[in-house]
Design a protein around this motif. Structure first.
Motif, PDB file in Angstrom:
ATOM      1  N   VAL A 132       0.834  -1.205   0.000  1.00  0.00           N
ATOM      2  CA  VAL A 132       0.000   0.000   0.000  1.00  0.00           C
ATOM      3  C   VAL A 132       0.872   1.260   0.000  1.00  0.00           C
ATOM      4  O   VAL A 132       0.574   2.233  -0.706  1.00  0.00           O
ATOM      5  CB  VAL A 132      -0.984  -0.006   1.190  1.00  0.00           C
ATOM      6  N   LYS A 133       1.954   1.264   0.763  1.00  0.00           N
ATOM      7  CA  LYS A 133       2.875   2.409   0.773  1.00  0.00           C
ATOM      8  C   LYS A 133       3.429   2.665  -0.626  1.00  0.00           C
ATOM      9  O   LYS A 133       3.439   3.805  -1.106  1.00  0.00           O
ATOM     10  CB  LYS A 133       4.019   2.149   1.755  1.00  0.00           C
ATOM     11  N   TRP A 134       3.887   1.603  -1.303  1.00  0.00           N
ATOM     12  CA  TRP A 134       4.420   1.758  -2.653  1.00  0.00           C
ATOM     13  C   TRP A 134       3.342   2.274  -3.605  1.00  0.00           C
ATOM     14  O   TRP A 134       3.613   3.128  -4.452  1.00  0.00           O
ATOM     15  CB  TRP A 134       5.010   0.445  -3.155  1.00  0.00           C
ATOM     16  N   MET A 135       2.126   1.761  -3.449  1.00  0.00           N
ATOM     17  CA  MET A 135       1.020   2.206  -4.307  1.00  0.00           C
ATOM     18  C   MET A 135       0.742   3.694  -4.096  1.00  0.00           C
ATOM     19  O   MET A 135       0.557   4.445  -5.059  1.00  0.00           O
ATOM     20  CB  MET A 135      -0.234   1.373  -4.035  1.00  0.00           C
ATOM     21  N   ASP A 136       0.722   4.132  -2.840  1.00  0.00           N
ATOM     22  CA  ASP A 136       0.452   5.534  -2.531  1.00  0.00           C
ATOM     23  C   ASP A 136       1.547   6.436  -3.097  1.00  0.00           C
ATOM     24  O   ASP A 136       1.265   7.513  -3.630  1.00  0.00           O
ATOM     25  CB  ASP A 136       0.321   5.715  -1.022  1.00  0.00           C
ATOM     26  N   GLU A 137       2.800   6.016  -2.985  1.00  0.00           N
ATOM     27  CA  GLU A 137       3.901   6.822  -3.511  1.00  0.00           C
ATOM     28  C   GLU A 137       3.811   6.978  -5.028  1.00  0.00           C
ATOM     29  O   GLU A 137       3.955   8.095  -5.559  1.00  0.00           O
ATOM     30  CB  GLU A 137       5.241   6.201  -3.127  1.00  0.00           C
ATOM     31  N   GLY A 183       1.149   6.478  -6.955  1.00  0.00           N
ATOM     32  CA  GLY A 183      -0.067   7.236  -7.257  1.00  0.00           C
ATOM     33  C   GLY A 183       0.136   8.725  -7.069  1.00  0.00           C
ATOM     34  O   GLY A 183      -0.304   9.545  -7.885  1.00  0.00           O
ATOM     35  N   GLY A 184       0.829   9.098  -5.997  1.00  0.00           N
ATOM     36  CA  GLY A 184       1.124  10.513  -5.752  1.00  0.00           C
ATOM     37  C   GLY A 184       2.012  11.117  -6.829  1.00  0.00           C
ATOM     38  O   GLY A 184       1.825  12.263  -7.237  1.00  0.00           O
ATOM     39  N   MET A 185       2.961  10.330  -7.322  1.00  0.00           N
ATOM     40  CA  MET A 185       3.818  10.827  -8.411  1.00  0.00           C
ATOM     41  C   MET A 185       3.008  11.083  -9.677  1.00  0.00           C
ATOM     42  O   MET A 185       3.222  12.091 -10.368  1.00  0.00           O
ATOM     43  CB  MET A 185       4.949   9.840  -8.690  1.00  0.00           C
ATOM     44  N   ALA A 186       2.068  10.190  -9.987  1.00  0.00           N
ATOM     45  CA  ALA A 186       1.212  10.383 -11.166  1.00  0.00           C
ATOM     46  C   ALA A 186       0.365  11.642 -10.992  1.00  0.00           C
ATOM     47  O   ALA A 186       0.211  12.442 -11.929  1.00  0.00           O
ATOM     48  CB  ALA A 186       0.324   9.163 -11.395  1.00  0.00           C
ATOM     49  N   ALA A 187      -0.180  11.840  -9.795  1.00  0.00           N
ATOM     50  CA  ALA A 187      -0.994  13.023  -9.518  1.00  0.00           C
ATOM     51  C   ALA A 187      -0.182  14.302  -9.669  1.00  0.00           C
ATOM     52  O   ALA A 187      -0.638  15.273 -10.281  1.00  0.00           O
ATOM     53  CB  ALA A 187      -1.592  12.933  -8.109  1.00  0.00           C
ATOM     54  N   MET A 188       1.047  14.296  -9.121  1.00  0.00           N
ATOM     55  CA  MET A 188       1.891  15.497  -9.205  1.00  0.00           C
ATOM     56  C   MET A 188       2.342  15.774 -10.632  1.00  0.00           C
ATOM     57  O   MET A 188       2.408  16.931 -11.050  1.00  0.00           O
ATOM     58  CB  MET A 188       3.093  15.368  -8.266  1.00  0.00           C
ATOM     59  N   ARG A 189       2.635  14.716 -11.383  1.00  0.00           N
ATOM     60  CA  ARG A 189       3.023  14.913 -12.782  1.00  0.00           C
ATOM     61  C   ARG A 189       1.882  15.586 -13.538  1.00  0.00           C
ATOM     62  O   ARG A 189       2.085  16.498 -14.327  1.00  0.00           O
ATOM     63  CB  ARG A 189       3.379  13.582 -13.436  1.00  0.00           C
ATOM     64  N   GLY A 200       1.150  19.277 -11.784  1.00  0.00           N
ATOM     65  CA  GLY A 200       2.237  20.242 -11.748  1.00  0.00           C
ATOM     66  C   GLY A 200       2.353  20.912 -10.393  1.00  0.00           C
ATOM     67  O   GLY A 200       2.922  21.994 -10.269  1.00  0.00           O
ATOM     68  N   GLU A 201       1.806  20.280  -9.377  1.00  0.00           N
ATOM     69  CA  GLU A 201       1.796  20.810  -8.010  1.00  0.00           C
ATOM     70  C   GLU A 201       2.067  19.664  -7.044  1.00  0.00           C
ATOM     71  O   GLU A 201       1.925  18.500  -7.393  1.00  0.00           O
ATOM     72  CB  GLU A 201       0.415  21.403  -7.668  1.00  0.00           C
ATOM     73  N   THR A 202       2.395  20.015  -5.813  1.00  0.00           N
ATOM     74  CA  THR A 202       2.471  19.013  -4.767  1.00  0.00           C
ATOM     75  C   THR A 202       1.072  18.454  -4.554  1.00  0.00           C
ATOM     76  O   THR A 202       0.097  19.208  -4.539  1.00  0.00           O
ATOM     77  CB  THR A 202       2.994  19.640  -3.462  1.00  0.00           C
ATOM     78  N   CYS A 203       0.974  17.154  -4.393  1.00  0.00           N
ATOM     79  CA  CYS A 203      -0.322  16.522  -4.151  1.00  0.00           C
ATOM     80  C   CYS A 203      -0.225  15.649  -2.907  1.00  0.00           C
ATOM     81  O   CYS A 203       0.775  14.973  -2.687  1.00  0.00           O
ATOM     82  CB  CYS A 203      -0.748  15.662  -5.343  1.00  0.00           C
ATOM     83  N   VAL A 204      -1.277  15.686  -2.110  1.00  0.00           N
ATOM     84  CA  VAL A 204      -1.343  14.880  -0.895  1.00  0.00           C
ATOM     85  C   VAL A 204      -2.520  13.916  -0.993  1.00  0.00           C
ATOM     86  O   VAL A 204      -3.513  14.200  -1.652  1.00  0.00           O
ATOM     87  CB  VAL A 204      -1.465  15.763   0.369  1.00  0.00           C
ATOM     88  N   THR A 205      -2.377  12.797  -0.319  1.00  0.00           N
ATOM     89  CA  THR A 205      -3.417  11.778  -0.334  1.00  0.00           C
ATOM     90  C   THR A 205      -4.632  12.274   0.442  1.00  0.00           C
ATOM     91  O   THR A 205      -4.515  12.674   1.598  1.00  0.00           O
ATOM     92  CB  THR A 205      -2.913  10.469   0.305  1.00  0.00           C
TER      93      THR A 205
END
Length: 149
Positions: free
Chosen positions: A33-38, A40-46, A49-54
Motif C-alpha cells: 500500500v505504501k508503494w502504491m500511494d507513492e 499514485g502521488g507521483m502520477a498526480a503530481m506529474r 504540476g503541483e504538490t499533491c497529498v493523499t
C-alpha cells in the motif's frame, strides 16, 4: 505540464526483500500500500504540476501475494480530475525479474489534492482524453472504481 491521461502514467518497481515480508515470506500488505500511494502521488503530481497529498484511498483488493525475490511493479495514471482533486488508478503486479512475466496482485483507486507551498488547495488542469487507448483506460478505471471489475 501534461494534461493527457497517458502523460500522467508512471510505473515503478520495488524488489521484495526479506525486510518487506511477512511471516509467509511474501510482501507485507502495508509495504504494498505504501508503494502504491507513492507511485499514485507521483502520477498526480506529474498531472497537476503541483504538490499533491493523499485525500482518500478506496479499498485495496489483494488478489495474490508477491514472493520475496520477485519485483513489485506498480503502475498509476490519472483518470479523472476535479477542481483541486485528482483521481488515480493504481495497479500492482508481481514481476519475475528473470523472465519479466507478470500477474496482477493488487488494485486500488486514490484521490489526491493539489496544494501550494502554504498548503492551500490549488486548481488542477482539465484531464484530456483524446485517444482510443486513453478512453479505454479511463472507462476501465471508472468501472473498477464502482466495483464493476
Amino acid at each position: 505540464m501534461p494534461t493527457n491521461l497517458l502523460d500522467s502514467y508512471i510505473e515503478n518497481r520495488e524488489m521484495v526483500q526479506p525486510n518487506h515480508a511477512n511471516s509467509l515470506e511474501t510482501a507485507h500488505g502495508g509495504n504494498v500500500v505504501k508503494w502504491m500511494d507513492e507511485v499514485g502521488g507521483m502520477a498526480a503530481m506529474r498531472f497537476a504540476g503541483e504538490t499533491c497529498v493523499t485525500a482518500r484511498m478506496d479499498r485495496v483488493d489483494f488478489k495474490r501475494p508477491i514472493e520475496v525475490g520477485d519485483t513489485a511493479l506498480i503502475e498509476a495514471y490519472v483518470y479523472a480530475a476535479g477542481t483541486s482533486s485528482v483521481r488515480v488508478r493504481v495497479q500492482t503486479y508481481r514481476e519475475n525479474p528473470r523472465t519479466a512475466e507478470t500477474e496482477q496482485t493488487a488494485d486500488s483507486y486514490f484521490i489526491y489534492v493539489a496544494i501550494d507551498e502554504d498548503r492551500n488547495t490549488v486548481e488542477v488542469p482539465d484531464l484530456v482524453v483524446d485517444s482510443e487507448r486513453e478512453e479505454q483506460l479511463r472507462q476501465q478505471a471508472l468501472a473498477g472504481e464502482n466495483g464493476d471489475y
